[in-house]
Design a protein around this motif. Sequence first.
Motif: not given
Length: 329
Positions: A27, A30, A32, A298
Amino acid sequence: MNENQDAAVDVVVIGGGAAGLSGAVTLARSRRSVVVVDAGEPRNAPAAGVHALLGREGIAPAELLERGRAELEGYGGTILRGEVVRAAADADGFAVTLADGRAMRARRLLVTTGLVDELPSVPGLRERWGRDVLHCPYCHGWEVRDRAIGILATTPTSVHQALLFRQLSDDVVYLAAGVGMPEAEDAEKLQARGIRIIEGEITGLHIVDDRLSAVRLSDGAVIARDALAVGSRMVARSAVFDDLGLQPTSHPMGEFIAVDATGRTAVAGVWAAGNVSDLSAQVGMAAAQGTFAAAQLNADLVAEDVQIAVTRHRERGKMEAWSASRTSP
């Protein structure tokens, strides 16, 4: 992040083991915002090493987690030491509360709280767990190869467990006290493989120089053994799901939280991975499940972000059209 105030993040990961950290790294990579809440109670803490993990064979469990935490922080993720005591869904996502009163908000949850091994009430058994009292031939079998191994029958799969350990040693006995004598077909399989079946309740262990040397039966018999395989009852740490209205699913070997092929639970916005949803997952599999669930999570957030952006784009278009109509001659 201020630990004393509420904070909104994309994902709160509840559980800081292999599944949770792997998911959190995915995550964070990505981009996040992700917080891992780690109660510091890994299932494999008593074990000397992690096995069947490619490239990290035999690594100490604590070292593996230390490396994982460093990797997560390197990508901007946050780790909080503490225990989640409440997770409640509302219109804006989830409110997560820790035992010490800290609180935060999240758009999604990834639950990787693992499981607890419930053992038979044999004196001394828990103290030897993960050392010479074992459960998994793939986790610990090589380390007890060619040794005298006892199988403490506790579940319907104990015969299968005995046959797996027989692959590792010629000296295996089946201690039938926990579930009684096996059915005729199973007994024939054990006998055909040279596994002796022994009746009688186990009342204790003999320990010499901090090593298992024998098991003691209720009739006074002492059976020399170097290792004892036990089928624990594996119970998912699922208390956090109570507030979310999700109950564990029963299984012959314990209880787990049911998920679909992507790791999604029956509660919208909540994923689960690792032993909390798969009782048989070793460290490598748990880590893979955490990574996969995080990727699906995600993608779900991306879809939501896109929908929000489309809605705002349309609203801007309407406002621009309205403004143009007001100023046109």
